[in-house]
Scaffold this active site. Sequence first.
Site, PDB file in Angstrom:
ATOM      1  N   LYS A   1       0.835  -1.203   0.000  1.00 21.84           N
ATOM      2  CA  LYS A   1       0.000   0.000   0.000  1.00 21.84           C
ATOM      3  C   LYS A   1       0.870   1.254   0.000  1.00 21.84           C
ATOM      4  O   LYS A   1       0.519   2.257  -0.615  1.00 21.84           O
ATOM      5  CB  LYS A   1      -0.907   0.006   1.233  1.00 21.84           C
ATOM      6  CG  LYS A   1      -2.068  -0.979   1.172  1.00 21.84           C
ATOM      7  CD  LYS A   1      -2.973  -0.802   2.380  1.00 21.84           C
ATOM      8  CE  LYS A   1      -3.824  -2.021   2.685  1.00 21.84           C
ATOM      9  NZ  LYS A   1      -5.032  -2.168   1.916  1.00 21.84           N
TER      10      LYS A   1
ATOM     11  N   HIS B   1     -14.685  -3.286   7.985  1.00 22.10           N
ATOM     12  CA  HIS B   1     -13.963  -2.805   6.784  1.00 22.10           C
ATOM     13  C   HIS B   1     -14.068  -3.769   5.613  1.00 22.10           C
ATOM     14  O   HIS B   1     -13.229  -3.771   4.711  1.00 22.10           O
ATOM     15  CB  HIS B   1     -12.479  -2.536   7.084  1.00 22.10           C
ATOM     16  CG  HIS B   1     -12.258  -1.572   8.202  1.00 22.10           C
ATOM     17  ND1 HIS B   1     -12.720  -0.282   8.181  1.00 22.10           N
ATOM     18  CD2 HIS B   1     -11.633  -1.718   9.390  1.00 22.10           C
ATOM     19  CE1 HIS B   1     -12.392   0.328   9.305  1.00 22.10           C
ATOM     20  NE2 HIS B   1     -11.737  -0.530  10.062  1.00 22.10           N
TER      21      HIS B   1
ATOM     22  N   ARG C   1      -6.583  -7.399  -9.954  1.00 18.87           N
ATOM     23  CA  ARG C   1      -7.274  -8.679 -10.234  1.00 18.87           C
ATOM     24  C   ARG C   1      -8.750  -8.392 -10.466  1.00 18.87           C
ATOM     25  O   ARG C   1      -9.188  -7.251 -10.362  1.00 18.87           O
ATOM     26  CB  ARG C   1      -7.138  -9.596  -9.023  1.00 18.87           C
ATOM     27  CG  ARG C   1      -7.631  -8.881  -7.778  1.00 18.87           C
ATOM     28  CD  ARG C   1      -7.777  -9.760  -6.591  1.00 18.87           C
ATOM     29  NE  ARG C   1      -7.844  -9.009  -5.356  1.00 18.87           N
ATOM     30  CZ  ARG C   1      -8.924  -8.441  -4.861  1.00 18.87           C
ATOM     31  NH1 ARG C   1     -10.058  -8.527  -5.515  1.00 18.87           N
ATOM     32  NH2 ARG C   1      -8.905  -7.773  -3.728  1.00 18.87           N
TER      33      ARG C   1
HETATM   34  P1  ADP Z   1      -8.078  -3.733   2.695  1.00 22.12           P
HETATM   35  O1  ADP Z   1      -7.033  -3.787   1.620  1.00 22.12           O
HETATM   36  O2  ADP Z   1      -7.704  -4.486   3.928  1.00 22.12           O
HETATM   37  O3  ADP Z   1      -9.455  -4.057   2.186  1.00 22.12           O
HETATM   38  P2  ADP Z   1      -8.445  -0.875   2.392  1.00 22.12           P
HETATM   39  O4  ADP Z   1      -7.274   0.026   2.469  1.00 22.12           O
HETATM   40  O5  ADP Z   1      -8.978  -1.193   1.036  1.00 22.12           O
HETATM   41  O6  ADP Z   1      -8.104  -2.212   3.181  1.00 22.12           O
HETATM   42  O7  ADP Z   1      -9.602  -0.278   3.275  1.00 22.12           O
HETATM   43  C1  ADP Z   1     -10.769  -1.013   3.590  1.00 22.12           C
HETATM   44  C2  ADP Z   1     -11.854  -0.080   4.078  1.00 22.12           C
HETATM   45  O8  ADP Z   1     -11.428   0.631   5.244  1.00 22.12           O
HETATM   46  C3  ADP Z   1     -12.238   1.018   3.092  1.00 22.12           C
HETATM   47  O9  ADP Z   1     -13.170   0.566   2.154  1.00 22.12           O
HETATM   48  C4  ADP Z   1     -12.803   2.071   4.004  1.00 22.12           C
HETATM   49  O10 ADP Z   1     -14.134   1.771   4.358  1.00 22.12           O
HETATM   50  C5  ADP Z   1     -11.948   1.958   5.248  1.00 22.12           C
HETATM   51  N1  ADP Z   1     -10.836   2.936   5.200  1.00 22.12           N
HETATM   52  C6  ADP Z   1      -9.617   2.753   4.648  1.00 22.12           C
HETATM   53  N2  ADP Z   1      -8.860   3.860   4.780  1.00 22.12           N
HETATM   54  C7  ADP Z   1      -9.612   4.775   5.436  1.00 22.12           C
HETATM   55  C8  ADP Z   1      -9.400   6.125   5.888  1.00 22.12           C
HETATM   56  N3  ADP Z   1      -8.250   6.737   5.707  1.00 22.12           N
HETATM   57  N4  ADP Z   1     -10.423   6.748   6.517  1.00 22.12           N
HETATM   58  C9  ADP Z   1     -11.596   6.135   6.730  1.00 22.12           C
HETATM   59  N5  ADP Z   1     -11.856   4.871   6.357  1.00 22.12           N
HETATM   60  C10 ADP Z   1     -10.883   4.189   5.710  1.00 22.12           C
END
Ligand code: ADP
Length: 666
Positions: free
Chosen positions: A116, A235, A292
């Site tokens: 990330k 999440h 993907r």
């Molecule tokens: P993963 O790869 O584990 O799925 P992500 O980075 O895609 O994690 O984040 C998953 C979810 O977490 C997002 O869809 C959102 O709902 C929440 N999220 C991620 N970053 C933030 C942030 N900076 N502020 C608020 N919510 C967040």
Amino acid sequence: MFDKILIANRGEIACRIISTARRLGIRTVAVYSVADTKSKHVAMADEAWCIGAAPASESYLLAEKIIEVALKSKAKAIHPGYGFLSENAKFAELCTKNNLVFIGPPVAAIEAMGSKSAAKEIMSEAGIPLVPGYHGDDQSTENLLKACLEIGFPVLLKATAGGGGKGMRIVESESEFTEALSSCKREAMASFCDDEILVEKYLTQPRHVEIQVFADNHGNTVHLFERDCSVQRRHQKVIEEAPAPNIKSAIRNAMAEVAIKAAQAIGYSGAGTVEFLYDEDGSFYFMEMNTRLQVEHPVTEMITGIDLVEWQLLVANNQTLPKKQSQIECNGHAFEVRIYAEDPDQDFLPATGKVVHLNIPEQSKNVRVDSGIRQDDEVSIYYDPMIAKLIVWERDRETALARLRGALADYQVVGITTNLKFLSALAANEAFNKLDIDTSLIEKQRQDLFPQKQSATDQSIALAALYIMKRRIKEAKNHAIHSHDPHSPWHQVSGWHNNESNKHQLEFIDNLDNVRVAEVHFQGNEFIIDVNKHSFHASATLDNKKLSAILSGQRLDVQVIEHEQKLHLLSHGNTAVLGLIDNEQQNHDDSAGGNLTAPMPGTVIAVNVEVGDTVCQNQPLIILEAMKMEHTISAPTKGVVVEILYQAGELVADGAELIILNSDED
Ligand code: ADP
């Protein structure tokens, strides 16, 4: 085009890929673990190869073993699906080394987006907006705290190698920081063998909006609009929709442009998803890129009419994208809900078990069900507990939601705890309907989405009683036909020969653990059923498990499933589950209960009887161990043991006859 591909995955996504391959005349090779021997994807593929034991680390994650099968089976390409090896750059590289086409992006693109923080670095250089944060190398506690203070609380700590919502901690204030950092690092290390952390400003009410992009190897990159995946628990996405509602088209277009730029910045090809956090004020920030096919890709297929797997195959085969941006249209509105084996009332704890009854809504151009689970299949502890994806399409959001509610009402699963009721509550939730959505919707709507349990209605108890009576009458008739004296009045259940009255008292346990009583009186072919102060005039026909009843003038059609001493009454979205108390009733459990056959493959762990023994009804005869659980096979009637076909320690196949009992009833 490839004449044969291998699918390095299982469950619904393997089935999904096989469907498109079949339509295109491409032969398919499935791989499977021992636990999946009888699974749907194995049955669907043209060829299937066992690659190891149940744990994914001993099967679906064995890159070299999968390559070996691809070479042996002469597959030309490998589709990794999602999860497992789909974002594993080493696996993609191994495919190339072995002259197999990896149906996915170039190795360098997977690597670039694998972390990330590295992804953020690239995107920041390409001028793509990021959530304020720190994603640098200095991982010292002091430096990370300094970053948090600069960004301002609340912040979100994220594992840079993270995924699936794991390794994330919200930190509200400085005092929580140290503890949150160490627990985040612990989880990151345990889940991803990497405890590098990044810090982001925590947006309190964002939406998750993602853009589907597609690129070929000839310099073309397009987007297929966006999906809104804001409805999440832990999440993790629960409902996805396309297009994202209530976002100005200028912003949607700007997001799509940024996504294309992101894909181009890493020399992308194939299907990819650029995820953004969308803030109330219209600003949006790059979160990560998934290199993907996404679980939620069907909603994009519904609004564009494009088969994303077909496009993946075309791109992997070096062909150009079939459509230019201007030819890709967005029509109507689509929703996807993820039907999971899990218990929403226990913080969505995953559930396991066998699907003993399954009814899926009728499929059409408006309703699609993607699933790797059929009736009698098992959801095991080894893999993701998703049972199916239900996808609906309609001309607009409101009608699509109505369609979703209808389709969910038709979905029936008995045998495993599911989130179906919770999904129905979500689809009916006012805030969700009125577009008051952000990632905290489920939290904010707790009261509505997790209502207090209600006790079963008197009507449900009356229906249950009616079903039991009809079933007993049917069994008595069958018994009479097979007995020496078919016309004997002793084979009737109407109670005529009972000197006292023709009254039958039945007891059930409702979902609040209350004992509920129904008193049934025969009136010719009809019944009077008293429950509490209600008196129902009832008649019914019972056809297999379908009870068509008339209760005090109201016509009611109910599907009745008996499983593990419980009656499940299912009728268009309403489910009542009632415990059976009576011993007589317990014998009619559809599962292991009264059968003398193995309900699933397993090992005999005890044989409690010997040949020649006289056994009474319900006496435990054999104990089996299957799926880490014990199942008791009991005598369905009084009888004498004639033959014992398996001894303790022996393995038995599903459906194998275990014991022969000479019933001495007649
Ligand atoms: P993963 O790869 O584990 O799925 P992500 O980075 O895609 O994690 O984040 C998953 C979810 O977490 C997002 O869809 C959102 O709902 C929440 N999220 C991620 N970053 C933030 C942030 N900076 N502020 C608020 N919510 C967040």
